[in-house]
Design a protein around this motif. Structure first.
Motif, PDB file in Angstrom:
ATOM      1  N   ASN A 124       0.847  -1.187   0.000  1.00 23.46           N
ATOM      2  CA  ASN A 124       0.000   0.000   0.000  1.00 23.46           C
ATOM      3  C   ASN A 124       0.885   1.240   0.000  1.00 23.46           C
ATOM      4  OD1 ASN A 124       0.771   0.579   2.763  1.00 23.46           O
ATOM      5  ND2 ASN A 124      -0.676  -1.032   3.386  1.00 23.46           N
ATOM      6  N   ASN A 125       0.242   2.387  -0.029  1.00 26.54           N
ATOM      7  CA  ASN A 125       1.000   3.632  -0.142  1.00 26.54           C
ATOM      8  C   ASN A 125       1.887   3.892   1.069  1.00 26.54           C
ATOM      9  OD1 ASN A 125      -0.220   3.947  -2.568  1.00 26.54           O
ATOM     10  ND2 ASN A 125      -1.646   5.549  -1.929  1.00 26.54           N
ATOM     11  N   ASP A 126       1.422   3.516   2.257  1.00 30.10           N
ATOM     12  CA  ASP A 126       2.237   3.730   3.461  1.00 30.10           C
ATOM     13  C   ASP A 126       3.524   2.906   3.408  1.00 30.10           C
ATOM     14  OD1 ASP A 126       0.468   5.516   4.554  1.00 30.10           O
ATOM     15  OD2 ASP A 126      -0.661   3.977   5.646  1.00 30.10           O
ATOM     16  N   ILE A 127       3.401   1.667   2.981  1.00 28.90           N
ATOM     17  CA  ILE A 127       4.588   0.809   2.874  1.00 28.90           C
ATOM     18  C   ILE A 127       5.564   1.383   1.852  1.00 28.90           C
ATOM     19  CG2 ILE A 127       5.395  -1.465   2.118  1.00 28.90           C
ATOM     20  CD1 ILE A 127       2.850  -2.642   3.348  1.00 28.90           C
ATOM     21  N   VAL A 128       5.029   1.858   0.732  1.00 29.14           N
ATOM     22  CA  VAL A 128       5.900   2.426  -0.302  1.00 29.14           C
ATOM     23  C   VAL A 128       6.577   3.693   0.204  1.00 29.14           C
ATOM     24  CG1 VAL A 128       5.945   3.461  -2.593  1.00 29.14           C
ATOM     25  CG2 VAL A 128       4.606   1.399  -2.193  1.00 29.14           C
ATOM     26  N   VAL A 242      10.726   5.624 -11.344  1.00 27.94           N
ATOM     27  CA  VAL A 242      10.304   5.283  -9.977  1.00 27.94           C
ATOM     28  C   VAL A 242       9.940   6.533  -9.188  1.00 27.94           C
ATOM     29  CG1 VAL A 242      11.076   4.300  -7.782  1.00 27.94           C
ATOM     30  CG2 VAL A 242      11.618   3.141  -9.930  1.00 27.94           C
ATOM     31  N   ILE A 243      10.806   7.556  -9.227  1.00 29.43           N
ATOM     32  CA  ILE A 243      10.550   8.775  -8.451  1.00 29.43           C
ATOM     33  C   ILE A 243       9.316   9.500  -8.976  1.00 29.43           C
ATOM     34  CG2 ILE A 243      11.477  11.043  -7.850  1.00 29.43           C
ATOM     35  CD1 ILE A 243      14.263   9.786  -7.853  1.00 29.43           C
ATOM     36  N   SER A 244       9.171   9.553 -10.294  1.00 27.01           N
ATOM     37  CA  SER A 244       7.995  10.211 -10.874  1.00 27.01           C
ATOM     38  C   SER A 244       6.715   9.514 -10.444  1.00 27.01           C
ATOM     39  CB  SER A 244       8.090  10.222 -12.405  1.00 27.01           C
ATOM     40  OG  SER A 244       9.224  10.937 -12.829  1.00 27.01           O
ATOM     41  N   TYR A 245       6.781   8.197 -10.373  1.00 26.64           N
ATOM     42  CA  TYR A 245       5.590   7.448  -9.973  1.00 26.64           C
ATOM     43  C   TYR A 245       5.246   7.705  -8.503  1.00 26.64           C
ATOM     44  CZ  TYR A 245       2.620   3.544  -8.669  1.00 26.64           C
ATOM     45  OH  TYR A 245       1.594   2.787  -8.162  1.00 26.64           O
ATOM     46  N   VAL A 246       6.284   7.711  -7.637  1.00 24.32           N
ATOM     47  CA  VAL A 246       6.033   7.872  -6.201  1.00 24.32           C
ATOM     48  C   VAL A 246       5.464   9.249  -5.882  1.00 24.32           C
ATOM     49  CG1 VAL A 246       7.162   7.995  -3.936  1.00 24.32           C
ATOM     50  CG2 VAL A 246       7.739   6.149  -5.514  1.00 24.32           C
ATOM     51  N   ILE A 247       5.925  10.290  -6.575  1.00 23.42           N
ATOM     52  CA  ILE A 247       5.463  11.649  -6.256  1.00 23.42           C
ATOM     53  C   ILE A 247       4.272  12.078  -7.108  1.00 23.42           C
ATOM     54  CG2 ILE A 247       7.792  12.319  -5.556  1.00 23.42           C
ATOM     55  CD1 ILE A 247       8.086  13.815  -8.193  1.00 23.42           C
ATOM     56  N   SER A 248       3.812  11.208  -7.996  1.00 19.61           N
ATOM     57  CA  SER A 248       2.711  11.592  -8.880  1.00 19.61           C
ATOM     58  C   SER A 248       1.374  11.557  -8.138  1.00 19.61           C
ATOM     59  CB  SER A 248       2.654  10.656 -10.084  1.00 19.61           C
ATOM     60  OG  SER A 248       2.287   9.352  -9.666  1.00 19.61           O
ATOM     61  N   PRO A 249       0.401  12.374  -8.559  1.00 17.22           N
ATOM     62  CA  PRO A 249      -0.937  12.340  -7.945  1.00 17.22           C
ATOM     63  C   PRO A 249      -1.607  10.978  -8.085  1.00 17.22           C
ATOM     64  CG  PRO A 249      -0.644  14.321  -9.271  1.00 17.22           C
ATOM     65  CD  PRO A 249       0.529  13.437  -9.553  1.00 17.22           C
ATOM     66  N   PHE A 251      -0.241   8.097  -7.783  1.00 19.36           N
ATOM     67  CA  PHE A 251       0.213   7.245  -6.685  1.00 19.36           C
ATOM     68  C   PHE A 251      -0.570   7.541  -5.411  1.00 19.36           C
ATOM     69  CE2 PHE A 251       2.925   7.020  -2.884  1.00 19.36           C
ATOM     70  CZ  PHE A 251       3.126   5.657  -2.824  1.00 19.36           C
ATOM     71  N   GLN A 252      -0.885   8.809  -5.183  1.00 22.83           N
ATOM     72  CA  GLN A 252      -1.581   9.197  -3.965  1.00 22.83           C
ATOM     73  C   GLN A 252      -3.007   8.667  -3.924  1.00 22.83           C
ATOM     74  OE1 GLN A 252       0.270  10.682  -1.772  1.00 22.83           O
ATOM     75  NE2 GLN A 252       2.002  11.004  -3.175  1.00 22.83           N
ATOM     76  N   SER A 253      -3.588   8.396  -5.087  1.00 24.27           N
ATOM     77  CA  SER A 253      -5.010   8.041  -5.118  1.00 24.27           C
ATOM     78  C   SER A 253      -5.279   6.627  -5.602  1.00 24.27           C
ATOM     79  CB  SER A 253      -5.750   9.022  -6.042  1.00 24.27           C
ATOM     80  OG  SER A 253      -5.201   8.972  -7.349  1.00 24.27           O
ATOM     81  N   SER A 254      -4.241   5.813  -5.750  1.00 22.72           N
ATOM     82  CA  SER A 254      -4.454   4.455  -6.246  1.00 22.72           C
ATOM     83  C   SER A 254      -3.481   3.498  -5.579  1.00 22.72           C
ATOM     84  CB  SER A 254      -4.268   4.412  -7.770  1.00 22.72           C
ATOM     85  OG  SER A 254      -2.941   4.753  -8.105  1.00 22.72           O
ATOM     86  N   ALA A 255      -3.717   2.221  -5.786  1.00 26.10           N
ATOM     87  CA  ALA A 255      -2.833   1.198  -5.227  1.00 26.10           C
ATOM     88  C   ALA A 255      -1.509   1.192  -5.996  1.00 26.10           C
ATOM     89  CB  ALA A 255      -3.496  -0.170  -5.331  1.00 26.10           C
ATOM     90  N   PRO A 256      -0.411   0.879  -5.318  1.00 24.94           N
ATOM     91  CA  PRO A 256       0.883   0.855  -5.999  1.00 24.94           C
ATOM     92  C   PRO A 256       0.922  -0.184  -7.115  1.00 24.94           C
ATOM     93  CG  PRO A 256       1.152   0.846  -3.617  1.00 24.94           C
ATOM     94  CD  PRO A 256      -0.299   0.624  -3.885  1.00 24.94           C
ATOM     95  N   LEU A 259       4.712  -3.285 -10.771  1.00 25.96           N
ATOM     96  CA  LEU A 259       6.001  -3.126 -11.445  1.00 25.96           C
ATOM     97  C   LEU A 259       7.026  -2.390 -10.582  1.00 25.96           C
ATOM     98  CD1 LEU A 259       4.883  -2.142 -15.066  1.00 25.96           C
ATOM     99  CD2 LEU A 259       5.838  -4.324 -14.303  1.00 25.96           C
ATOM    100  N   LEU A 260       6.581  -1.814  -9.473  1.00 22.97           N
ATOM    101  CA  LEU A 260       7.471  -0.967  -8.681  1.00 22.97           C
ATOM    102  C   LEU A 260       8.667  -1.746  -8.139  1.00 22.97           C
ATOM    103  CD1 LEU A 260       7.937   1.844  -7.557  1.00 22.97           C
ATOM    104  CD2 LEU A 260       6.589   1.202  -5.542  1.00 22.97           C
ATOM    105  N   ILE A 261       8.414  -2.880  -7.493  1.00 25.99           N
ATOM    106  CA  ILE A 261       9.509  -3.648  -6.894  1.00 25.99           C
ATOM    107  C   ILE A 261      10.462  -4.199  -7.957  1.00 25.99           C
ATOM    108  CG2 ILE A 261      10.052  -5.731  -5.575  1.00 25.99           C
ATOM    109  CD1 ILE A 261       7.705  -5.145  -3.788  1.00 25.99           C
ATOM    110  N   PRO A 262       9.967  -4.776  -9.068  1.00 31.84           N
ATOM    111  CA  PRO A 262      10.908  -5.206 -10.123  1.00 31.84           C
ATOM    112  C   PRO A 262      11.776  -4.069 -10.653  1.00 31.84           C
ATOM    113  CG  PRO A 262       8.769  -6.199 -10.485  1.00 31.84           C
ATOM    114  CD  PRO A 262       8.593  -5.218  -9.371  1.00 31.84           C
TER     115      PRO A 262
END
Length: 322
Positions: A124-128, A242-249, A251-256, A259-262
């Motif tokens: 989830n977003n908190d873990i990420v 990766v950084i663009s995805y984490v700080i994007s809106p 990411f804030q409103s959806s499940a991670p 593909l993030l971990i790979p």
């Protein structure tokens, strides 16, 4: 009158004692001068060449005439210039400290990655976010350590090159090649100098063309630099994703994304591979220049034939090979 013979005998014995004292003192001075034969007239008889290569962790591994040696043994030989010996000792400590900081930072990054991987089924977003900030913190520690290590290796390289030049000045030709390396925005650049003059590839090729084997080794170093540069560009692109995805809106409103971990694993692998190619390029360049400068005196690096130091102190010694 009866005391005169006794007085003459005492005087005679005194003279003999004085003669023996001066004879002993003269012999001792001669031996003392012999002990200092390395330092007379700036002639360093039998002094060996020092070099090093970087191991997997970019930590210098030293060699004296091709024989593996400790930092203390290297410092002992460098005592012919006490200031350089002190600089070497301090810089070696700084380099080692940087290596440990780098490893500590990498351990934090790997721990954060393990944390995210263990929670991959309930990501989830908190873990990420936790993973992201732990990774940033570990990255900062690692970057500080890498900087200390990099500057330390550069200075050690310069001190050893100066030492080798000092003890071989009478045997070196008109050209003495030295290397340095610097971090660019993307990757690393290895520079080669003749004195204060930065040489381009054409000039280096001209100098090395008489010894094709050395030039081939140098070309291998160039190829490894190119591979490292390509890996760095790929890693940068992955970082941006990766950084663009984490700080994007989004990411804030959806499940991670799955593909993030790979992507993170891929980026870690790219960074490790690039670092090893850079290290190999530096080692190859250093070895090629060492062979160019000293020819047959540049012995192959190995572990055999331990060095034995002999002499009255750490600054006065001889070496012998068993």
């Amino acid at each position: 009158m009866p005391f005169y013979p006794f007085y003459s005998i005492k005087k005679f014995i005194g003279k003999i004692g004085l003669v023996l004292f001066f004879c002993f003192f003269g012999i001792n001075l001669k031996a003392q001068d012999k002990r200092f034969e390395y330092f007379s007239d700036q002639k360093y008889a039998d002094y060996p060449l020092i070099t090093f290569k970087e191991n997997f962790f970019n930590q210098p591994i030293y060699f004296i005439d091709g024989v593996k040696a400790s930092a203390n043994e290297v410092r002992a030989f460098m005592e012919i210039m006490p200031g350089d010996a002190n600089d070497f000792s301090q810089t070696h400590t700084k380099t080692t400290t940087g290596t440990f900081l780098n490893l500590g930072g990498q351990a934090v990054v790997l721990g954060a990655l393990g944390y995210a991987y263990n929670n991959r089924n309930m990501l989830n977003n908190d873990i990420v976010r936790n993973w992201f900030f732990l990774t940033i913190g570990g990255g900062v520690i690692s970057a500080i350590g890498k900087s200390m290590n990099r500057h330390g290796v550069r200075k050690i390289n310069n001190l050893i090159e100066n030492h080798n030049y000092l003890i071989s000045e009478d045997q070196i030709g008109s050209v003495y090649l030295k290397m340095d390396f610097r971090q660019n925005f993307l990757g690393e650049k290895i520079d080669i100098y003749d004195g204060p003059n930065l040489l381009d590839k054409a000039r280096i090729r001209t100098l090395m063309q008489d010894n094709q084997e050395i030039y081939e080794e140098y070309k291998k170093a160039l190829n490894k630099q190119k591979i490292s540069f390509g890996l760095d560009i790929t890693g940068l692109l992955v970082d941006i994703v990766v950084i663009s995805y984490v700080i994007s809106p989004q990411f804030q409103s959806s499940a991670p994304s799955n593909l993030l971990i790979p992507l993170v694993f891929a980026n870690l692998g790219l960074n490790i591979a690039s670092s090893q190619f850079r290290r190999s390029a530096r080692n190859l360049t250093r070895h090629a220049l060492h062979r160019y400068n000293f020819g047959d005196r540049a012995l192959p690096l190995g572990r055999q034939n331990p060095i034995e130091f002999r002499g009255p102190s750490v600054t006065l010694f001889r070496k012998s090979f068993e």
